[in-house]
Scaffold this active site. Structure first.
Site, PDB file in Angstrom:
ATOM      1  N   GLU A   1       0.851  -1.187   0.000  1.00  0.00           N
ATOM      2  CA  GLU A   1       0.000   0.000   0.000  1.00  0.00           C
ATOM      3  C   GLU A   1       0.881   1.229   0.000  1.00  0.00           C
ATOM      4  O   GLU A   1       1.790   1.352   0.818  1.00  0.00           O
ATOM      5  CB  GLU A   1      -0.892   0.032   1.248  1.00  0.00           C
ATOM      6  CG  GLU A   1      -1.946  -1.065   1.276  1.00  0.00           C
ATOM      7  CD  GLU A   1      -2.807  -1.005   2.532  1.00  0.00           C
ATOM      8  OE1 GLU A   1      -3.580  -1.949   2.731  1.00  0.00           O
ATOM      9  OE2 GLU A   1      -2.679  -0.034   3.308  1.00  0.00           O
TER      10      GLU A   1
ATOM     11  N   ASP B   1      -6.304   8.715  10.516  1.00  0.00           N
ATOM     12  CA  ASP B   1      -4.944   8.327  10.892  1.00  0.00           C
ATOM     13  C   ASP B   1      -4.527   8.866  12.246  1.00  0.00           C
ATOM     14  O   ASP B   1      -4.878   9.978  12.631  1.00  0.00           O
ATOM     15  CB  ASP B   1      -3.961   8.815   9.827  1.00  0.00           C
ATOM     16  CG  ASP B   1      -4.036   7.956   8.575  1.00  0.00           C
ATOM     17  OD1 ASP B   1      -3.741   6.753   8.682  1.00  0.00           O
ATOM     18  OD2 ASP B   1      -4.411   8.481   7.511  1.00  0.00           O
TER      19      ASP B   1
ATOM     20  N   TYR C   1     -10.774  -4.758   3.263  1.00  0.00           N
ATOM     21  CA  TYR C   1      -9.850  -4.313   4.309  1.00  0.00           C
ATOM     22  C   TYR C   1     -10.625  -4.260   5.619  1.00  0.00           C
ATOM     23  O   TYR C   1     -11.492  -3.412   5.800  1.00  0.00           O
ATOM     24  CB  TYR C   1      -9.321  -2.919   3.950  1.00  0.00           C
ATOM     25  CG  TYR C   1      -8.166  -2.402   4.796  1.00  0.00           C
ATOM     26  CD1 TYR C   1      -8.217  -2.394   6.183  1.00  0.00           C
ATOM     27  CD2 TYR C   1      -7.027  -1.878   4.184  1.00  0.00           C
ATOM     28  CE1 TYR C   1      -7.171  -1.912   6.935  1.00  0.00           C
ATOM     29  CE2 TYR C   1      -5.967  -1.377   4.930  1.00  0.00           C
ATOM     30  CZ  TYR C   1      -6.049  -1.398   6.306  1.00  0.00           C
ATOM     31  OH  TYR C   1      -5.009  -0.897   7.055  1.00  0.00           O
TER      32      TYR C   1
END
Lengths: 268, 395
Positions: free
Chosen positions: A52, A63, A177
């Site tokens: 990735e 994040d 994911y």
């Protein structure tokens, strides 16, 4: 049935060897963009199955501190999405691990959905993960990606209802994911037990390949995740590691050693 | 750039709005949407909401005819006094509504972002009233320039978390609050302070703030037997403006104007005027006008007013701009400060720096036709800005 993409081919090959995938995440532009090809080569040598590549964004709300700081450093270096794609195009390893771009919607939107998808595909990328794009809002992006031959990977969360898991799985190509925990990215002491529950819930509804990310940094965590899932994503730990010990390639040997240990944990 | 078309049809104002968030939050947004829709359709909820607005917040807020200001500007100026709400701004209308919803959902922990601190204070106040835990994210720069509000929040029992990332202002406080919510979504409700963010926030906050416009319209008509010709409000994220406009959008004869923060001037690039000088994009969960560079990175903003110092804006404003129903215009720091001073001298009202922006056009020669009947929404009072005013105006 569409032809098998490079990501699907890679997972099929792994399955035939009874192996799971190691999926490292690097943020393009941290360390510098010039380092990216060397880093990708090192990860490939160490056994990365899919890589990735993060595109820096000014406001990465999914994040944690490690990747936020890396985003900021990359932006301070003047890194743009175009520069990232150009660097990947020059790297251009058609036989290495497939590249999945990971980022946020606005830079893609700004370039234009079709333009971005076409350029990503032309740069040799195999798919994308867009952290703030849900399947419901992704119709045009999936169309643009399909035209360009890019996989679209969506995220499943521990909070996702079964109905939402169906939507996520139906919209995802390449792999699904699974987010290991409710939270932002960042290394954690232990992979939480609910990971296995989420992967089982997904597996019960689909034959899609499932990789788990968020909070995974050590071989024992990779091994634990790979008992249920088809692969493990290692992000913040690697981003930290590259920032502190890549040193223009001087840290290459140590990095390969450590990533090999992570890869070994996928071989059960 | 090609605009996004209506992808889901959910929570859209034309092409704007939507829900661009990490998957983890989607179930919580679905729950919030269901809870809001049920509550807003329930007489019981309205009764509870209105009782708190009346007994605790002090609504209805009055209209004040600004006679000296009218004489000076050659306009007929009337002010809607949201500064007279408990805690000193319109923000509490929305905080009451959302905390009631949090209580219905059984969420005992509340988080909020704040720029000027008014939303943080309002949320901390309602949390004290309801016995809820409250944590407020505030940019470090804003903590310094709005210190009084930091003290108020602490006294009200809230924890203030300074945010040191990015530009250390409202945008970054929102980022941190979003990250907190992603992490603690099971027991936490995020009280967004403006009519921005992912669906259902823009519509929900508009409804909670629509009390401003509904009251103002009824009061104006009752007093003057007619509607105002012009309605003015400041626009940061745009919650006071959207609530104020809500009373007049169905009256095409009322010209509605939204004032953005022009900072050091639009040509300087140092401003916070996405509607006037930005372009559409996705930030903090919705598609709306945005200050961004050619690569889609969000740009740093500047405004003398912490509450307007934000690169995005509520999705409905983007729609109202494109349809032309509302005109948006930017006012520089210096003109806002001049209006701040004149309102104090002429009317005995010290407005918040944010709200002062809405008054600046009154002093702009030849912008508004002489004799126009103008209704200005004064969104908050200026006590919090005294320290900055002392420095900037050399008092």
């Amino acid at each position: 049935m569409e032809t098998m993409g490079r990501i699907a081919e890679r997972f099929a090959a792994l399955a035939s060897r009874n192996e799971k995938a190691l999926v490292p995440f690097v943020l393009a532009g941290d360390p510098s963009l010039e380092d990216l090809p060397g880093i990708l080569d090192a990860l490939a040598v160490a056994g990365a199955d899919v890589i990735e590549v993060g595109i820096p964004f000014s406001d990465p709300i999914a994040d944690g501190p490690t990747i936020q700081a890396a985003d900021q450093r990359a932006l301070d270096r003047g890194v743009t999405p175009t520069m990232v794609l150009d660097t990947l195009a020059r790297w251009g390893r058609s036989e290495g691990p497939p590249i999945v771009l990971m980022g946020y919607l606005n830079p893609i939107l700004r370039m234009g959905l079709d333009e971005f998808a076409a350029r990503a595909a032309a740069s040799g990328c195999s798919g994308t993960i867009v952290s703030d794009l849900t399947p419901e809002e992704s119709g045009e992006w999936r169309e643009a990606s399909r035209r360009a031959g890019l996989d679209t990977i969506f995220l499943a969360a521990p909070t996702s209802t079964d109905e939402r898991l169906d939507i996520v799985c139906q919209s995802s190509t390449g792999f699904v994911y699974a987010i290991s925990r409710t939270g932002v990215t960042g290394a954690a002491q232990a992979a939480p037990p609910e990971v296995t529950d989420l992967v089982r819930r997904i597996k019960a509804r689909t034959d899609r390949v499932v990789c788990v990310g968020f909070g995974i940094s050590r071989p024992e965590q990779v091994a634990m995740v790979c008992q249920a899932a088809d692969g493990a994503v290692v992000g913040s730990w690697l981003v930290d590691r590259l920032a502190s010990d890549w040193n223009g390639g001087a840290g290459r040997g140590r990095l390969i050693d450590d990533v090999r240990k992570l890869k070994a944990a996928t071989r059960g | 750039m090609k605009a996004m078309s209506v992808a889901s049809g959910k929570g859209r104002f034309g092409a704007y709005g939507g829900r661009y968030v990490p998957e983890t939050l989607v179930p919580a947004l679905d729950q919030l949407e269901r809870e809001f829709d049920a509550a807003w359709a329930s007489a019981e909820f309205h009764a509870e909401f209105e009782a708190i607005l009346s007994e605790f917040v002090g609504r209805p807020t009055p209209l004040t005819e600004a006679r000296r200001l009218s004489a000076e500007t050659g306009l007929h100026v009337v002010i809607k006094r949201e500064d007279l709400n408990h805690t000193g701004a319109h923000k509490i209308n929305n905080a009451v509504g959302q905390c009631l919803l949090a209580r219905r959902m059984g969420k005992r922990r509340i988080i909020a972002e704040t720029g000027a601190g008014q939303h943080g204070v309002a949320t901390a106040t309602v949390c004290a009233l309801f016995g809820l835990r409250c944590e407020v994210y505030m940019g470090e720069e804003d903590c310094a320039r709005q210190q009084l509000n930091v003290f108020r929040m602490k006294l009200l029992g809230a924890k203030v978390i300074p945010v040191s990332s990015g530009t250390r202002t409202l945008k970054d406080a929102l980022n941190e609050a979003m990250r907190d919510w992603v992490t603690n979504v099971a027991d936490t409700h995020y009280v967004i302070g403006t009519a921005a963010g992912p669906h259902p926030y823009p519509a929900m906050v508009r409804e909670f703030q629509s009390v401003i416009g509904k009251e103002a319209r009824a009061q104006y008509v009752q007093r003057y037997g007619r509607l105002p010709e012009i309605g003015l409000a400041c626009v940061g994220g745009g919650s006071n403006a959207i609530g104020f406009y809500a009373g007049f959008l169905a009256d095409p004869e009322v010209r509605l104007i939204g004032i953005e923060a022009g900072g050091h001037g639009l040509s300087s690039g140092q401003h916070a005027a996405p509607l006037t000088a930005g372009s559409p994009g996705v930030l903090h969960g919705s598609y709306s006008y945005l200050m961004q560079d050619e690569h889609g990175q969000v740009l740093p903003t500047h405004s003398v007013s912490a509450g307007l110092d934000y690169p995005g804006v509520g999705a409905e404003h983007s729609y109202l701009k494109d349809t032309g129903r509302v005109e948006y215009r930017a006012v520089d720091d210096s003109d806002a400060l001049a209006a701040f001073r004149r309102l104090a001298e002429l009317e005995g009202i010290i407005p918040a720096f944010e709200s002062a922006h809405a008054f600046a056009p009154l002093f702009e020669a030849a912008y508004l036709p002489l004799g126009s009947r103008v209704l200005v929404n004064l969104s908050g009072r200026g006590d919090k800005d005294m320290e900055s005013a002392v420095q900037l105006l050399e008092l």
